[in-house]
Design an enzyme around this catalytic site. Structure first.
Site: not given
Length: 142
Positions: A33-34
């Protein structure tokens, strides 16, 4: 030549080499996600010379679960994943996260989790070009 960013992190924090298969799908999704958002923010900043408010608005549109799910659908429809990548994606999609996105259906959220899992896996494996190749599908037609 300077070492790349990831090598600098690993060296700077004295992190061991790891096998991505040692992580759970949700751990990979957390990292993915990051990484995914960092790619999107980077592209948005380089392409759009505008206010931070507008940069954020453009970024949010592409990092939300529904946009990630649409990209996952496109990637699957185009059949561009290797067998290994498909297995990783499905591990993430079939995982059991505690929550769900406010602006997405459960199905969209699970597809997005699968995509994030794949991105996290590729990141740990050092396959950064492949991450970029997959995410570029968002920008086709611009």
């Amino acid at each position: 030549m300077d070492k790349d960013f990831v090598a600098a992190i690993k060296d700077g924090f004295d992190l061991p080499e790891v096998d991505a298969s040692q992580y759970s799908p949700l751990e990979l999704a957390y990292l993915g996600d990051c990484v995914y958002e960092t790619v999107i923010r980077s592209v948005t900043c380089y392409r759009k010379k505008t206010s931070v408010k507008n940069l954020n608005k453009a970024t949010v549109e592409m990092v939300r679960a529904s946009a990630q799910a649409a990209l996952a659908d496109k990637i699957l429809a185009d059949k561009i994943l290797s067998e290994e990548e498909l297995v990783v994606y499905k591990r993430g999609r079939n995982s059991n996260p505690a929550g769900k996105a406010k602006s997405a259906s459960r199905a969209e959220y699970m597809k997005a989790t699968g995509l994030e899992t794949l991105v996290g896996y590729l990141y740990i494996e050092g396959r950064y070009d492949r991450i970029v190749e997959l995410i570029k599908g968002l920008y086709q037609g611009e």
